[in-house]
Design a protein around this motif. Structure first.
Motif, mmCIF file in Angstrom:
data_model
loop_
_atom_site.group_PDB
_atom_site.id
_atom_site.type_symbol
_atom_site.label_atom_id
_atom_site.label_comp_id
_atom_site.label_asym_id
_atom_site.label_seq_id
_atom_site.Cartn_x
_atom_site.Cartn_y
_atom_site.Cartn_z
ATOM 1 N N VAL A 12 37.987 36.951 34.047
ATOM 2 C CA VAL A 12 39.124 37.820 33.719
ATOM 3 C C VAL A 12 39.232 38.810 34.883
ATOM 4 O O VAL A 12 38.246 39.492 35.194
ATOM 5 C CB VAL A 12 38.922 38.571 32.383
ATOM 6 C CG1 VAL A 12 40.040 39.585 32.168
ATOM 7 C CG2 VAL A 12 38.872 37.594 31.211
ATOM 8 N N ASP A 13 40.386 38.858 35.502
ATOM 9 C CA ASP A 13 40.614 39.750 36.649
ATOM 10 C C ASP A 13 39.527 39.593 37.716
ATOM 11 O O ASP A 13 38.998 40.588 38.236
ATOM 12 C CB ASP A 13 40.660 41.227 36.192
ATOM 13 C CG ASP A 13 41.823 41.487 35.257
ATOM 14 O OD1 ASP A 13 42.823 40.740 35.338
ATOM 15 O OD2 ASP A 13 41.714 42.419 34.433
ATOM 16 N N GLY A 14 39.148 38.365 37.989
ATOM 17 C CA GLY A 14 38.166 38.105 39.043
ATOM 18 C C GLY A 14 36.724 38.386 38.641
ATOM 19 O O GLY A 14 35.817 38.247 39.450
ATOM 20 N N ARG A 15 36.507 38.794 37.390
ATOM 21 C CA ARG A 15 35.139 39.084 36.926
ATOM 22 C C ARG A 15 34.673 37.951 36.022
ATOM 23 O O ARG A 15 35.412 37.520 35.131
ATOM 24 C CB ARG A 15 35.140 40.404 36.147
ATOM 25 C CG ARG A 15 33.760 40.907 35.742
ATOM 26 C CD ARG A 15 33.880 42.268 35.046
ATOM 27 N NE ARG A 15 34.609 42.180 33.774
ATOM 28 C CZ ARG A 15 34.055 41.892 32.598
ATOM 29 N NH1 ARG A 15 32.752 41.666 32.519
ATOM 30 N NH2 ARG A 15 34.779 41.840 31.506
ATOM 31 N N VAL A 16 33.451 37.466 36.283
ATOM 32 C CA VAL A 16 32.909 36.375 35.457
ATOM 33 C C VAL A 16 32.652 36.901 34.036
ATOM 34 O O VAL A 16 32.028 37.953 33.855
ATOM 35 C CB VAL A 16 31.588 35.837 36.063
ATOM 36 C CG1 VAL A 16 30.942 34.813 35.140
ATOM 37 C CG2 VAL A 16 31.857 35.212 37.438
ATOM 38 N N VAL A 17 33.190 36.169 33.024
ATOM 39 C CA VAL A 17 32.956 36.580 31.621
ATOM 40 C C VAL A 17 32.285 35.479 30.808
ATOM 41 O O VAL A 17 32.026 35.668 29.619
ATOM 42 C CB VAL A 17 34.256 37.023 30.906
ATOM 43 C CG1 VAL A 17 34.857 38.262 31.549
ATOM 44 C CG2 VAL A 17 35.267 35.881 30.840
ATOM 45 N N GLY A 18 31.984 34.338 31.434
ATOM 46 C CA GLY A 18 31.311 33.301 30.651
ATOM 47 C C GLY A 18 31.149 32.020 31.453
ATOM 48 O O GLY A 18 31.679 31.878 32.560
ATOM 49 N N SER A 19 30.386 31.094 30.869
ATOM 50 C CA SER A 19 30.167 29.808 31.550
ATOM 51 C C SER A 19 29.783 28.743 30.537
ATOM 52 O O SER A 19 29.367 29.041 29.413
ATOM 53 C CB SER A 19 29.066 29.941 32.618
ATOM 54 O OG SER A 19 27.866 30.393 32.025
ATOM 55 N N ASN A 20 29.935 27.507 30.977
ATOM 56 C CA ASN A 20 29.528 26.381 30.143
ATOM 57 C C ASN A 20 29.124 25.223 31.051
ATOM 58 O O ASN A 20 29.524 25.168 32.215
ATOM 59 C CB ASN A 20 30.673 25.955 29.212
ATOM 60 C CG ASN A 20 30.191 25.101 28.049
ATOM 61 O OD1 ASN A 20 29.005 24.940 27.830
ATOM 62 N ND2 ASN A 20 31.133 24.531 27.304
#
Ligand SMILES: CC(C)(COP(=O)(O)OP(=O)(O)OC[C@H]1O[C@@H](n2cnc3c(N)ncnc32)[C@H](O)[C@@H]1OP(=O)(O)O)[C@@H](O)C(=O)NCCC(=O)NCCS
Length: 291
Positions: free
Chosen positions: A69-77
């Motif tokens: 979100v807005d270039g910031r990592v918020v999750g992964s899979n």
């Protein structure tokens, strides 16, 4: 679908530079939900989570997706695609961004990837106390296949008469793959070969032939046996149960009782879920958490 979507959430392929951010989210997100239910965290620290995720982000046989979100990592899979059946996880969304469809997007992405690659079935292991992940996976088509007990404790150090355990070698691969085919309907040759090369795989022999094997009796290894005696022999020979411990099908009351009588303790209930091809196992088994 959730009505609220994190504004501007985008997905992209993961790279090894994402390891630290993804590890920190993974540790915090699992710890937050575990704390709410008074369970121990799956990861001991953010560094350990990052240390596991960083190599995954550049492995050829693991597909990774990162949410921003807005270039910031918020999750992964992650999708483990080195066999007939692919495994999902770990999936995490930053605690502050949860329950706003990010998890659904990350799951849909890996399921689409599995479909594109004609993968016959996809599986995962879910923390049974987490209502949200259970709901999400079920809505996406996953069925609960097996209740699991995550067990931990001191090494049992017990031999089962007539069942000899020894380290696996590459010559054992064919017999082990045949065994997996018989029990699960497919082999797990690539991950077994990897474990053999790391000197962590073991076989059990009974009546002059291989009747069981394990890539590690622990959270990240899988075990297959013709009978419960094979499982007991492999568990009884394991020097330790790496990670949060082994995953035993709870319906296997005989082996569960055997473990509990030998001082292992239940850490948490978990659930094996799958979508697509799934064969009811025709033998004894312990799944790994990821693949
Ligand atoms: C699990 C996780 C990845 C899900 O991501 P998320 O962004 O929070 O979840 P989403 O908002 O995308 O989806 C939740 C879905 O479950 C539904 N849901 C949530 N709680 C529910 C409940 N108690 N009963 C029924 N449905 C429920 C939501 O309505 C939503 O459904 P929808 O997609 O049809 O709208 C995230 O919560 C997380 O990182 N948790 C901590 C780590 C973890 O547990 N990982 C998974 C291990 S198995």
């Amino acid at each position: 679908m959730s009505e609220t979507q994190p504004a501007g959430l985008t997905l992209r392929a993961g790279t090894s530079e994402d390891g630290e951010a993804c590890g920190s989210i993974c540790y915090e997100a699992f710890k937050a939900i575990a704390d709410q239910h008074n369970f121990p965290p799956d990861w001991p620290s953010s560094e350990v989570a990052g240390g596991l995720l960083t190599p995954l982000l550049s492995r050829g046989d693991v597909y990774s997706v990162v949410a921003e979100v807005d270039g910031r990592v918020v999750g992964s899979n992650f999708l483990w695609e080195n066999g007939t059946i692919a495994g999902v996880g770990p999936i995490t969304i930053d605690s502050a961004a949860q329950n706003a469809a990010g998890g659904r997007r990350l799951m849909e992405d890996v399921l689409q990837r599995a479909e594109e690659r004609n993968i016959a079935g996809v599986r995962l292991v879910q923390a049974a106390y987490h209502n949200r992940s259970l709901s999400l996976y079920t809505k996406l088509g996953f069925d609960a296949r097996e209740p699991l007990s995550n067990l931990q404790g001191p090494a049992i150090n017990q031999k089962i008469p007539g069942y000899a355990v020894r380290q696996a070698t590459e010559e054992d691969l064919g017999a082990c793959n045949e065994l997996s085919l018989k029990v699960h309907g497919h082999d797990r040759g690539p991950e077994l070969l990897q474990a053999i090369r790391q000197d962590i795989a073991h076989v059990v022999e009974h009546g002059g032939r291989i009747t069981g094997y394990t890539t590690t009796v622990g959270f990240f290894g899988h075990t297959v046996g013709e009978s419960n005696e094979d499982l007991k022999a492999l568990i009884g020979a394991a020097p330790e149960f790496p990670g949060p411990g082994l995953l035993l099908p709870t319906r296997n009351g005989e082996v569960l009782r055997w473990c509990l009588e030998r001082s292992l303790r239940i850490v948490q209930p978990m659930t094996l879920m799958s979508v697509g091809l799934y064969n009811e196992p025709a033998g004894a088994f312990m799944p790994s958490v990821l693949f």
